[in-house]
Write a protein that holds these residues in place. Sequence first.
Motif, PDB file in Angstrom:
ATOM      1  N   ALA A  33       0.950  -1.251  -0.011  1.00 13.62           N
ATOM      2  CA  ALA A  33       0.150   0.087   0.007  1.00 13.62           C
ATOM      3  C   ALA A  33       0.904   1.085   0.043  1.00 13.62           C
ATOM      4  O   ALA A  33       0.437   2.367   0.102  1.00 13.62           O
ATOM      5  N   VAL A  34       2.297   1.073   0.233  1.00 16.18           N
ATOM      6  CA  VAL A  34       2.963   2.346   0.243  1.00 16.18           C
ATOM      7  C   VAL A  34       3.529   2.787  -1.008  1.00 16.18           C
ATOM      8  O   VAL A  34       3.847   1.864  -1.939  1.00 16.18           O
ATOM      9  N   ARG A  35       3.381   4.030  -1.384  1.00 18.40           N
ATOM     10  CA  ARG A  35       3.633   4.351  -2.818  1.00 18.40           C
ATOM     11  C   ARG A  35       4.972   4.980  -2.865  1.00 18.40           C
ATOM     12  O   ARG A  35       5.610   5.407  -2.097  1.00 18.40           O
ATOM     13  N   VAL A  36       5.744   4.793  -4.090  1.00 16.61           N
ATOM     14  CA  VAL A  36       7.053   4.874  -4.338  1.00 16.61           C
ATOM     15  C   VAL A  36       7.143   6.092  -5.515  1.00 16.61           C
ATOM     16  O   VAL A  36       6.544   6.008  -6.228  1.00 16.61           O
ATOM     17  N   LEU A  37       8.029   7.127  -4.901  1.00 15.91           N
ATOM     18  CA  LEU A  37       8.425   8.396  -5.755  1.00 15.91           C
ATOM     19  C   LEU A  37       9.890   8.231  -6.171  1.00 15.91           C
ATOM     20  O   LEU A  37      10.732   7.770  -5.350  1.00 15.91           O
ATOM     21  N   ASP A  38      10.024   7.981  -7.658  1.00 18.45           N
ATOM     22  CA  ASP A  38      11.278   8.016  -8.038  1.00 18.45           C
ATOM     23  C   ASP A  38      12.197   9.433  -7.993  1.00 18.45           C
ATOM     24  O   ASP A  38      11.591  10.222  -9.167  1.00 18.45           O
ATOM     25  N   VAL A  39      12.911   9.824  -7.410  1.00 22.09           N
ATOM     26  CA  VAL A  39      13.432  11.251  -7.604  1.00 22.09           C
ATOM     27  C   VAL A  39      14.610  11.126  -8.837  1.00 22.09           C
ATOM     28  O   VAL A  39      14.179  12.108  -9.760  1.00 22.09           O
ATOM     29  N   LEU A  48      28.635  11.355  -5.151  1.00 21.39           N
ATOM     30  CA  LEU A  48      27.887  11.666  -3.990  1.00 21.39           C
ATOM     31  C   LEU A  48      27.574  13.005  -3.759  1.00 21.39           C
ATOM     32  O   LEU A  48      26.602  13.625  -3.284  1.00 21.39           O
ATOM     33  N   GLY A  49      28.363  14.122  -4.366  1.00 20.16           N
ATOM     34  CA  GLY A  49      28.194  15.416  -4.378  1.00 20.16           C
ATOM     35  C   GLY A  49      26.883  15.753  -4.935  1.00 20.16           C
ATOM     36  O   GLY A  49      25.841  16.309  -4.455  1.00 20.16           O
ATOM     37  N   ARG A  50      26.915  15.305  -6.462  1.00 15.34           N
ATOM     38  CA  ARG A  50      25.547  15.387  -7.066  1.00 15.34           C
ATOM     39  C   ARG A  50      24.302  14.650  -6.437  1.00 15.34           C
ATOM     40  O   ARG A  50      23.232  15.265  -6.222  1.00 15.34           O
ATOM     41  N   GLY A  51      24.584  13.461  -5.993  1.00 16.36           N
ATOM     42  CA  GLY A  51      23.457  12.767  -5.483  1.00 16.36           C
ATOM     43  C   GLY A  51      22.872  13.576  -4.224  1.00 16.36           C
ATOM     44  O   GLY A  51      21.711  13.773  -3.950  1.00 16.36           O
ATOM     45  N   ALA A  52      23.816  14.025  -3.271  1.00 16.62           N
ATOM     46  CA  ALA A  52      23.505  14.680  -1.936  1.00 16.62           C
ATOM     47  C   ALA A  52      22.672  15.837  -2.395  1.00 16.62           C
ATOM     48  O   ALA A  52      21.676  16.505  -1.804  1.00 16.62           O
ATOM     49  N   ALA A  53      23.104  16.778  -3.448  1.00 18.71           N
ATOM     50  CA  ALA A  53      22.450  17.866  -3.748  1.00 18.71           C
ATOM     51  C   ALA A  53      21.169  17.588  -4.230  1.00 18.71           C
ATOM     52  O   ALA A  53      20.091  18.521  -4.007  1.00 18.71           O
ATOM     53  N   VAL A  54      20.913  16.757  -5.269  1.00 17.91           N
ATOM     54  CA  VAL A  54      19.636  16.558  -5.786  1.00 17.91           C
ATOM     55  C   VAL A  54      18.855  16.086  -4.690  1.00 17.91           C
ATOM     56  O   VAL A  54      17.426  16.547  -4.482  1.00 17.91           O
ATOM     57  N   LEU A  55      19.098  15.267  -3.820  1.00 10.58           N
ATOM     58  CA  LEU A  55      18.155  14.854  -2.481  1.00 10.58           C
ATOM     59  C   LEU A  55      17.778  15.796  -1.697  1.00 10.58           C
ATOM     60  O   LEU A  55      16.694  15.959  -1.369  1.00 10.58           O
ATOM     61  N   TRP A 101      23.099  16.445   3.845  1.00 13.20           N
ATOM     62  CA  TRP A 101      22.325  17.704   3.498  1.00 13.20           C
ATOM     63  C   TRP A 101      20.850  17.645   3.527  1.00 13.20           C
ATOM     64  O   TRP A 101      20.094  18.614   3.834  1.00 13.20           O
ATOM     65  N   ALA A 102      20.333  16.365   3.312  1.00 11.46           N
ATOM     66  CA  ALA A 102      19.098  16.266   3.136  1.00 11.46           C
ATOM     67  C   ALA A 102      18.455  16.394   4.489  1.00 11.46           C
ATOM     68  O   ALA A 102      17.385  16.728   4.803  1.00 11.46           O
ATOM     69  N   ALA A 103      19.128  15.622   5.386  1.00 12.23           N
ATOM     70  CA  ALA A 103      18.639  15.883   6.757  1.00 12.23           C
ATOM     71  C   ALA A 103      18.495  17.315   7.247  1.00 12.23           C
ATOM     72  O   ALA A 103      17.881  17.561   7.917  1.00 12.23           O
ATOM     73  N   ASP A 104      19.433  17.884   6.686  1.00 14.21           N
ATOM     74  CA  ASP A 104      19.571  19.251   7.488  1.00 14.21           C
ATOM     75  C   ASP A 104      18.277  20.015   6.847  1.00 14.21           C
ATOM     76  O   ASP A 104      17.774  21.044   7.453  1.00 14.21           O
ATOM     77  N   ALA A 105      18.047  19.763   5.362  1.00 18.78           N
ATOM     78  CA  ALA A 105      17.112  20.392   4.862  1.00 18.78           C
ATOM     79  C   ALA A 105      15.630  19.864   5.449  1.00 18.78           C
ATOM     80  O   ALA A 105      14.647  20.700   5.505  1.00 18.78           O
ATOM     81  N   LEU A 106      15.600  18.894   6.162  1.00 14.48           N
ATOM     82  CA  LEU A 106      14.410  18.437   6.572  1.00 14.48           C
ATOM     83  C   LEU A 106      14.263  18.773   8.052  1.00 14.48           C
ATOM     84  O   LEU A 106      13.458  18.204   8.962  1.00 14.48           O
TER      85      LEU A 106
END
Length: 262
Positions: A33-39, A48-55, A101-106
């Motif tokens: 029942a859980v939906r998945v979003l593909d970023v 890693l830098g590109r992945g961290a920034a996009v996330l 970086w994503a944790a900081d944003a959240l």
Amino acid sequence: MPGYGWISLTTDYGLSDGFVAACHGVVARLAPAVRVLDVTHLVPPGDLGRGAAVLAQTVVDLPPAVHVAVVDPGVGTARRGVALQTPGGLLVGPDNGLLCWAADALGGTERAVELTNSDWHAATVSHTFHGRDVFAPVAARLALGAEFADAGPSVDPASLVRLPDPVVGSGPGWLAAEVLSVDHFGNVQLAAPASALDGLGAALLVEGVPARRAATFGDVPSGALAVLADSAGRVALAVNGGRADALLSLVTGQVLRIADAS
């Protein structure tokens, strides 16, 4: 703990193999029942830098979710698998700097655990595919409301691996900043916030190439270089009808200088 209706996936797996589908399949079997979003699954391999920034720039626009990110050149080594709890959702992935970086944003990491509970993993864990065998099944259980602490022992958030802070510097009439990412269109995002442009004039030089301040791509002639604020609130370079990365021969991590042309 309360569950989540969404899981997001951010990886460097590409789209020519079955890796992404396998992760979707694990979630579908454990939490149908859980939906998945593909970023995205087109992060350059191991970047890693590109992945961290996009996330980090995307999670703020998503619903509360368990965010799985896998850019993991150290898969199968001693690097930890972790889950982070933030005010805005959970993050699951390798402890290699990708998540912070994503944790900081959240809202910042409130708690962290190392993913050592083998009951939450696949029956057989591949040394090279933790996205399928560790991170996806852990995310599915957390989305269903399993206790965060049951994923494994607590980790001091201060011990989590962080990527180095990007280089940003400025002075009268100039700005120097690291290339944070290059998007599909060749637009170049710098680490500097858009406010860093406030001290610069309309006519600029970017590494010696003439450019102009602009609000959008069409504010400069076709083929011309624009310096503007992007949708994430950072300084960006774009070419109207072209690619700024090609014009300037830029790559992620490079530091460039923008200066008044006068």
